[in-house]
Design an enzyme around this catalytic site. Structure first.
Site, short mmCIF file in Angstrom:
data_model
loop_
_atom_site.label_atom_id
_atom_site.label_comp_id
_atom_site.label_asym_id
_atom_site.label_seq_id
_atom_site.Cartn_x
_atom_site.Cartn_y
_atom_site.Cartn_z
N CYS A 234 0.47 8.63 16.90
CA CYS A 234 -0.10 7.64 15.97
C CYS A 234 -0.30 6.37 16.79
CB CYS A 234 0.83 7.41 14.79
SG CYS A 234 1.31 8.93 13.92
N PRO A 237 -2.55 0.25 17.50
CA PRO A 237 -3.63 -0.35 18.29
C PRO A 237 -3.52 -0.19 19.80
CG PRO A 237 -2.11 -2.06 17.63
CD PRO A 237 -1.59 -0.78 17.02
N ARG A 263 -9.24 0.75 14.03
CA ARG A 263 -8.08 0.59 14.92
C ARG A 263 -8.32 1.31 16.25
NH1 ARG A 263 -2.98 -0.75 13.00
NH2 ARG A 263 -1.98 1.05 13.96
N ASP A 285 -6.34 12.89 12.46
CA ASP A 285 -5.00 12.92 11.90
C ASP A 285 -4.15 13.86 12.75
OD1 ASP A 285 -2.69 13.28 10.42
OD2 ASP A 285 -3.73 13.56 8.51
N ASP A 305 5.27 7.31 16.53
CA ASP A 305 5.54 6.05 15.83
C ASP A 305 4.68 6.05 14.56
OD1 ASP A 305 6.86 3.31 16.07
OD2 ASP A 305 4.77 2.72 15.79
N CYS A 357 9.09 0.68 12.69
CA CYS A 357 9.45 -0.74 12.56
C CYS A 357 9.97 -0.97 11.14
CB CYS A 357 8.27 -1.65 12.88
SG CYS A 357 6.76 -1.29 11.96
#
Length: 464
Positions: A234, A237, A263, A285, A305, A357
């Site tokens: 994933c 950016p 992105r 995906d 992530d 995060c």
């Protein structure tokens, strides 16, 4: 008008649980991303104050067609922001009610016995305090330069280099034009939190990457050997992807996936500026990628992530966290379990890093525990950075092998990292990876905890 409409749309998305602030801003059609991010962030920071102002001034009752989200954005910019320098008909509407809104704001200050707008913030102050104590971290892009040359460059710009930090307290004490080498990561420089380097030549030329320390941990702990085939599942950016490329020395192959086209476009620009080669970008995906495709038969390392609540970001406002429902949290955790299971199904996989995060156990320890139970003795947790002060919550046996990061304890954004490794047949207990991982180590190779980084050979000349 476009700015306010875009900001209101992001607020609606947050309330509906459609994503985090950063993803919703990037997914918007508004061209000036930083301007939109700043407006929405500040509107969220003042959310409780704005709601009281709207109630007290009865603005929504007076303007039946005005959506609450648009009202918050307009009133924030009118009273606390830049004073409605754009906005068309929305500007006219807000100015029509300005006297009433200003009178209500004055009454609020009298009731709270304060004189400044910022003094009206209560829980919001904690967010500002956390954000203000996190330093500015600068990752040296070793694809283009080396630590010594970047240090020399900043010294020529009038910065004072204080050497390698010995403790987190030293990072906290930084001020003015002073900087340190990080105590944990060998290619990370640390500046005071207020340092703005977005216009610095080293940043615009791709010689340095502005990346929070916690965000540097996943690629650093994955530690793929030069020549490895790696998946960044994933990726956008792209900061972690560029970090992987630097660790690989552009030798090997990175497959980077992300489903969002905007992105991905941003990521392509970032990677080009950073000098990354040997990276295949795919707008796809990751869950639709076939692990049995011969193309990925040599993939030994995966960095995962996935989308998360973003609750660890210190710039996140209380309004965002309040908008996160229990149903949304469970939906995120379900997605994270599926994508981690999928990543572990790649046949040649040897090592995987799972990171978020997020501060929520549901997205972190609970996800890792559930997936490890499904895989039995096939994979184990690796204890990375034993000296790292923040460990995983004691949700299950072995959870202390995971890492957590926080503004209070590590002076970073809130973060979670788990390192998973394929077991030899019959092995299921967590292994141990000592405190500092060697640059591009072979399996089992490490450096001593706290060892000084090697002196690097001079690389390509820095921009003059």
């Amino acid at each position: 008008m476009a700015l306010y409409s875009a900001a209101a749309a992001v607020l609606v998305g947050l309330e509906r649980g459609e994503g985090g602030l950063k993803s919703l801003v990037y997914n918007s059609s508004f061209p000036h991303v930083r301007q939109l991010y700043a407006l929405v962030s500040e509107t969220l920071r003042y959310a409780s104050v704005l709601e009281k102002l709207l109630d007290g001034a009865a603005l929504l009752q007076a303007e039946k067609k005005l959506a609450p989200q648009m009202a918050k954005v307009l009133v924030y910019d009118l009273l606390f922001g830049k004073g409605l320098k754009c906005g068309g008909r929305w500007k006219a509407l807000a100015r029509r009610h300005r006297p009433r809104l200003e009178a209500e704001l004055a009454r609020m200050k009298v009731r709270h016995k304060v004189s400044r707008n910022e003094d009206l913030l209560a829980p919001e102050k904690a967010v500002s305090a956390a954000a203000s104590q996190v330093p500015r971290y600068v990752r040296v892009n070793t694809l283009k330069t080396c630590v010594d040359d970047v240090i020399d460059f900043f010294k020529r710009q009038g910065y004072a280099y204080l050497g390698k930090a010995a403790s987190v307290e030293e990072l906290k004490a930084l001020s003015g034009k002073k900087f340190l080498l990080d105590l944990h990561l060998p290619e990370l420089l640390v500046f005071p939190s207020q340092t703005d380097l977005h216009d610095n030549l080293l940043y615009t030329s791709g010689h340095i990457i502005l990346q929070d320390k916690a965000s540097c941990l996943p690629a650093f702990l994955l530690a793929p050997v030069a020549g490895s085939h790696v998946i960044d599942a994933c990726a956008a950016p792209g900061n972690k992807t560029s970090h992987l490329a630097a660790i690989l020395k552009n030798k090997g192959q990175i497959f980077a996936f992300d489903v969002d086209p905007k992105r991905m476009a941003t990521m392509s620009t970032l990677l080009t500026r950073a000098g990354v080669t040997g990276c295949q970008l795919a707008q796809q995906d990751f869950l639709t990628v076939d692990p049995r495709d011969p193309k990925y038969s040599r993939v030994t390392h995966i960095l995962l992530d996935p989308s998360c609540s973003g609750s660890g970001m210190v710039t996140r406002g209380p309004g965002e966290e309040a908008a996160l429902s229990a149903e949304r949290l469970q939906a995120l955790a379900g997605f994270q379990r599926r994508v981690l299971n999928h990543a572990l199904s790649f046949p040649a996989l040897w090592r995987l890093v799972y990171s978020t995060c997020s501060l929520h156990q549901e997205e972190n320890e609970d996800v890792v525990q559930a997936v490890l139970q499904e895989w039995g003795s096939a994979f184990r947790l690796v204890t990375a950075f034993p000296s790292w002060p923040c460990r995983g919550l004691a949700a299950f046996s072995g959870a202390e092998s995971c890492l957590r990061a926080s503004p209070a304890e590590t002076l970073t954004h809130g973060f979670f990292v788990a390192v998973l490794e394929r077991c030899k047949e019959g092995a299921a207990a967590p292994s141990s990876l000592p405190a500092a991982v060697k640059e591009n180590p072979q399996p089992g190779e490490v450096t001593e905890p706290g060892a000084a980084p090697k002196k690097r050979k001079k690389k390509k000349q820095l921009v003059k």
